[in-house]
Design an enzyme around this catalytic site. Structure first.
Site, mmCIF file in Angstrom:
data_model
loop_
_atom_site.group_PDB
_atom_site.id
_atom_site.type_symbol
_atom_site.label_atom_id
_atom_site.label_comp_id
_atom_site.label_asym_id
_atom_site.label_seq_id
_atom_site.Cartn_x
_atom_site.Cartn_y
_atom_site.Cartn_z
ATOM 1 N N HIS A 21 0.837 -1.208 0.000
ATOM 2 C CA HIS A 21 0.000 0.000 0.000
ATOM 3 C C HIS A 21 0.869 1.254 0.000
ATOM 4 O O HIS A 21 0.528 2.251 -0.634
ATOM 5 C CB HIS A 21 -0.925 -0.007 1.225
ATOM 6 C CG HIS A 21 -2.068 -0.962 1.081
ATOM 7 N ND1 HIS A 21 -3.377 -0.555 1.026
ATOM 8 C CD2 HIS A 21 -2.092 -2.309 0.946
ATOM 9 C CE1 HIS A 21 -4.167 -1.601 0.892
ATOM 10 N NE2 HIS A 21 -3.404 -2.691 0.841
ATOM 11 N N ASP A 111 -5.958 6.017 1.534
ATOM 12 C CA ASP A 111 -6.042 4.626 1.106
ATOM 13 C C ASP A 111 -7.466 4.123 1.339
ATOM 14 O O ASP A 111 -8.084 4.456 2.368
ATOM 15 C CB ASP A 111 -5.053 3.846 1.997
ATOM 16 C CG ASP A 111 -4.799 2.440 1.521
ATOM 17 O OD1 ASP A 111 -5.776 1.713 1.295
ATOM 18 O OD2 ASP A 111 -3.612 2.070 1.390
ATOM 19 N N GLN A 309 -47.562 25.934 19.126
ATOM 20 C CA GLN A 309 -47.037 27.000 18.263
ATOM 21 C C GLN A 309 -47.919 27.252 17.042
ATOM 22 O O GLN A 309 -48.153 28.392 16.657
ATOM 23 C CB GLN A 309 -45.623 26.651 17.842
ATOM 24 C CG GLN A 309 -44.973 27.690 16.965
ATOM 25 C CD GLN A 309 -43.476 27.576 16.980
ATOM 26 O OE1 GLN A 309 -42.852 27.762 18.011
ATOM 27 N NE2 GLN A 309 -42.894 27.284 15.844
ATOM 28 N N HIS A 324 -35.798 31.354 16.128
ATOM 29 C CA HIS A 324 -34.405 30.902 15.989
ATOM 30 C C HIS A 324 -34.189 30.287 14.607
ATOM 31 O O HIS A 324 -33.080 29.899 14.289
ATOM 32 C CB HIS A 324 -34.073 29.901 17.086
ATOM 33 C CG HIS A 324 -34.793 28.583 16.953
ATOM 34 N ND1 HIS A 324 -36.154 28.487 16.750
ATOM 35 C CD2 HIS A 324 -34.335 27.305 16.970
ATOM 36 C CE1 HIS A 324 -36.495 27.216 16.665
ATOM 37 N NE2 HIS A 324 -35.419 26.473 16.790
ATOM 38 N N TRP A 327 -35.885 24.517 11.369
ATOM 39 C CA TRP A 327 -36.576 24.254 10.099
ATOM 40 C C TRP A 327 -38.083 24.103 10.290
ATOM 41 O O TRP A 327 -38.876 24.587 9.479
ATOM 42 C CB TRP A 327 -35.975 23.034 9.384
ATOM 43 C CG TRP A 327 -36.607 22.804 8.054
ATOM 44 C CD1 TRP A 327 -37.284 21.701 7.650
ATOM 45 C CD2 TRP A 327 -36.671 23.743 6.949
ATOM 46 N NE1 TRP A 327 -37.751 21.871 6.364
ATOM 47 C CE2 TRP A 327 -37.392 23.115 5.918
ATOM 48 C CE3 TRP A 327 -36.194 25.040 6.754
ATOM 49 C CZ2 TRP A 327 -37.649 23.741 4.694
ATOM 50 C CZ3 TRP A 327 -36.458 25.662 5.530
ATOM 51 C CH2 TRP A 327 -37.167 25.020 4.525
ATOM 52 N N ASN A 328 -38.505 23.428 11.381
ATOM 53 C CA ASN A 328 -39.944 23.270 11.595
ATOM 54 C C ASN A 328 -40.614 24.615 11.821
ATOM 55 O O ASN A 328 -41.657 24.906 11.237
ATOM 56 C CB ASN A 328 -40.218 22.357 12.801
ATOM 57 C CG ASN A 328 -39.806 20.946 12.496
ATOM 58 O OD1 ASN A 328 -40.380 20.293 11.631
ATOM 59 N ND2 ASN A 328 -38.775 20.481 13.175
ATOM 60 N N SER A 329 -40.004 25.438 12.662
ATOM 61 C CA SER A 329 -40.594 26.754 12.929
ATOM 62 C C SER A 329 -40.654 27.571 11.645
ATOM 63 O O SER A 329 -41.640 28.272 11.378
ATOM 64 C CB SER A 329 -39.776 27.499 13.987
ATOM 65 O OG SER A 329 -39.878 26.820 15.215
ATOM 66 N N ASP A 348 -28.304 24.545 11.246
ATOM 67 C CA ASP A 348 -28.760 25.042 9.948
ATOM 68 C C ASP A 348 -29.545 26.353 10.038
ATOM 69 O O ASP A 348 -29.946 26.904 9.021
ATOM 70 C CB ASP A 348 -29.638 23.982 9.261
ATOM 71 C CG ASP A 348 -30.853 23.626 10.095
ATOM 72 O OD1 ASP A 348 -30.800 23.820 11.322
ATOM 73 O OD2 ASP A 348 -31.857 23.156 9.526
HETATM 74 N N1 UDP Z 1 -42.964 24.263 19.459
HETATM 75 C C1 UDP Z 1 -44.143 24.175 20.138
HETATM 76 N N2 UDP Z 1 -44.355 25.025 21.182
HETATM 77 C C2 UDP Z 1 -43.460 25.959 21.564
HETATM 78 C C3 UDP Z 1 -42.243 26.060 20.835
HETATM 79 C C4 UDP Z 1 -42.031 25.191 19.781
HETATM 80 O O1 UDP Z 1 -45.019 23.370 19.823
HETATM 81 O O2 UDP Z 1 -43.733 26.668 22.535
HETATM 82 C C5 UDP Z 1 -42.734 23.310 18.335
HETATM 83 C C6 UDP Z 1 -42.762 24.004 17.001
HETATM 84 O O3 UDP Z 1 -44.104 24.064 16.537
HETATM 85 C C7 UDP Z 1 -41.868 23.111 16.143
HETATM 86 C C8 UDP Z 1 -40.904 22.493 17.155
HETATM 87 O O4 UDP Z 1 -41.434 22.748 18.452
HETATM 88 O O5 UDP Z 1 -42.624 22.100 15.521
HETATM 89 C C9 UDP Z 1 -39.523 23.127 17.098
HETATM 90 O O6 UDP Z 1 -38.838 22.650 15.981
HETATM 91 P P1 UDP Z 1 -37.747 23.532 15.237
HETATM 92 O O7 UDP Z 1 -37.214 22.719 14.117
HETATM 93 O O8 UDP Z 1 -38.304 24.848 14.876
HETATM 94 O O9 UDP Z 1 -36.638 23.829 16.315
HETATM 95 P P2 UDP Z 1 -35.776 22.891 17.333
HETATM 96 O O10 UDP Z 1 -36.613 22.749 18.554
HETATM 97 O O11 UDP Z 1 -35.529 21.578 16.651
HETATM 98 O O12 UDP Z 1 -34.566 23.713 17.547
#
Ligand code: UDP
Length: 444
Positions: A21, A111, A309, A324, A327-329, A348
């Site tokens: 190698h 390698d 939320q 913040h 992605w979900n928010s 992210d």
């Molecule tokens: N969420 C909620 N109540 C709150 C704050 C947040 O139900 O008082 C939920 C919000 O709807 C989302 C999740 O928590 O679905 C947060 O996901 P996100 O990806 O925004 O952030 P992470 O918590 O992963 O940093």
């Protein structure tokens, strides 16, 4: 005086430490050196002394058996594990040490026996300011502030970074790669060549309870999961008395822990803005609120430990979301047409806020001070901008447009709905349909 050699780049070559190698990789290193690259062969302490060639540098890394090499190991399995562990650490140190010299390592050649070296290379080779903006085909150009936190500062969360990079090892073996976003959100705002040429993802989002979008799933008004008890009645009652669009909803999601300084700046920024606010401060964060803040803002604000939320974002009284940018928010705000003030803190979120501000035009990014804190005046300024500044109406229009696109995608016949149907057919056919289709695409 001898002129200092100017190299075109610096490759570090890592062979498995056996003759068969080392030989070809050392030869390759010589070839590269002959073409103007600085070449370093990094091999184990036991083998390093055996290498002697004028145009290639030699550096030692550890396999955990520095005296006698593999012969000292009880068995091959133990040896390979030790090499991975000691080798990763010492290779990383070697790359980092080169950063302080005139010829930092720019490429790692490993390698095939040592796949862990790829992780070390990815984790250690820094993104330099000259490399920016980072240009990835099909994606928007990313400047330094837009990069995910793990890339900006690889040492900040090494375990998360390793986990994220680890996803790519066997990705090509998965039959489907499902993404929680939707075609129109990606394609209505094109960035050049389609990312789909590189990444065969299938977009099935937004994964938001059906009642907020298409209503196809009966009674689906919540995710049906809550790690903390939401204080919904309290929120609803409080919002009832507030005029439409007058309240800023503030939440940093479930994982972010703010510094005490950041908490204080947000608190006083909200107070000084004079805008009504509903702020989710988790029990674990409550101790960071400035003393007397809740009493001082009773007239204008409500602080709760958790809420539903989506229900809040749907409430007519909410005029903007200080987020913040998880992605979900982000998706939830897009789906409910609520403009945002982005205060990213991690992961992210820094990339998501670029899209919120620059690509979809549904919000603004609060500028950070040098230590990463968003100051009270900045928050105050951004709140005003989104709630009733010059671009406020435009942001609202864009948010409503995103909401309509989201609804269309997940409704019957929409892009995500079609993709989900295709996936269901695949599952129902025991995986045959997709294989058939792939064969067709490959010209079988
Ligand atoms: N969420 C909620 N109540 C709150 C704050 C947040 O139900 O008082 C939920 C919000 O709807 C989302 C999740 O928590 O679905 C947060 O996901 P996100 O990806 O925004 O952030 P992470 O918590 O992963 O940093």
């Amino acid at each position: 005086m001898e002129k200092e050699q100017v190299w075109r780049g610096h490759v570090v070559v890592i062979p498995y430490p056996s003759q068969g190698h080392i030989n070809p990789l050392l030869q390759f290193a010589k070839r590269l050196a002959s073409k103007g690259l600085k070449a370093t062969i990094a091999t184990t302490h036991y083998t390093v002394k055996s290498i002697n060639t004028p145009i290639v540098s030699v550096e030692a890394i550890s396999d955990g058996y520095d005296e006698g090499g593999v012969a000292d190991a009880p068995d091959t399995d133990t040896y390979l594990k030790a090499f991975k562990s000691f080798g990763s650490k010492t290779l990383s140190q070697l790359i980092q040490k080169s950063e302080t010299t005139a010829s930092p390592v720019t490429c790692v050649i490993y390698d095939a026996f040592l796949p862990w070296a790829l992780d070390v290379g990815l984790l250690t080779l820094p993104i330099k300011m000259e490399d920016l903006p980072l240009s990835i085909p099909g994606l928007y150009k990313l400047n330094y502030p837009d990069l995910p936190a793990f890339l900006k500062d690889p040492d900040s969360h090494p375990a998360y970074l390793a986990m994220l990079l680890g996803q790519f090892h066997n990705l090509h073996q998965a039959d489907w790669i499902l993404g929680n976003t939707f075609d129109d959100l990606e394609l209505q705002f094109p960035a050049g060549e389609g990312i789909s040429d590189l990444w065969k993802g299938t977009l099935i989002g937004p994964m938001i309870p059906s009642a907020y979008l298409d209503g196809q799933i009966e009674g689906d008004r919540g995710y049906g999961a809550s790690l903390w008890k939401p204080l919904d009645d309290k929120c609803k009652k409080w919002l009832e008395l507030k005029p439409a669009g007058s309240v800023a909803y503030v939440s940093f999601g479930s994982m972010v822990a703010l510094t005490p300084k950041q908490m204080e700046e947000i608190a006083w920024g909200l107070k000084e803005s004079g805008i009504h606010f509903l702020w989710v401060v988790k029990e674990s964060e409550r101790g960071k609120l400035p003393q007397g803040f809740i009493e001082a803002t009773e007239e204008k604000g409500l602080v709760v430990t958790w809420c539903q939320q989506l229900e809040l974002l749907e409430n007519k009284a909410i005029g903007c979301f200080v987020t913040h940018c998880g992605w979900n928010s982000t998706l939830e705000a897009l789906c409910l047409g609520v403009p945002m003030v982005g205060v990213p803190k991690f992961s992210d979120q820094y990339t998501n806020v670029k899209f919120i501000e620059e690509v979809w035009g549904v919000g603004v990014r609060a500028k950070e001070e040098e230590d990463g804190t968003v100051g009270r005046e900045q928050l105050w300024f951004c709140l005003r901008e989104v709630m009733n500044g010059k671009r406020s109406q435009e942001m609202r229009r864009n948010a409503v447009k995103c909401r309509e696109l989201a609804k269309k995608a997940i409704s019957e016949g929409g892009s995500s709905d079609n993709n989900i149907n295709e996936f269901v057919s695949h599952v129902c056919s025991g995986g045959k349909e997709k294989v058939k289709e792939e064969k067709h695409m490959n010209g079988f």
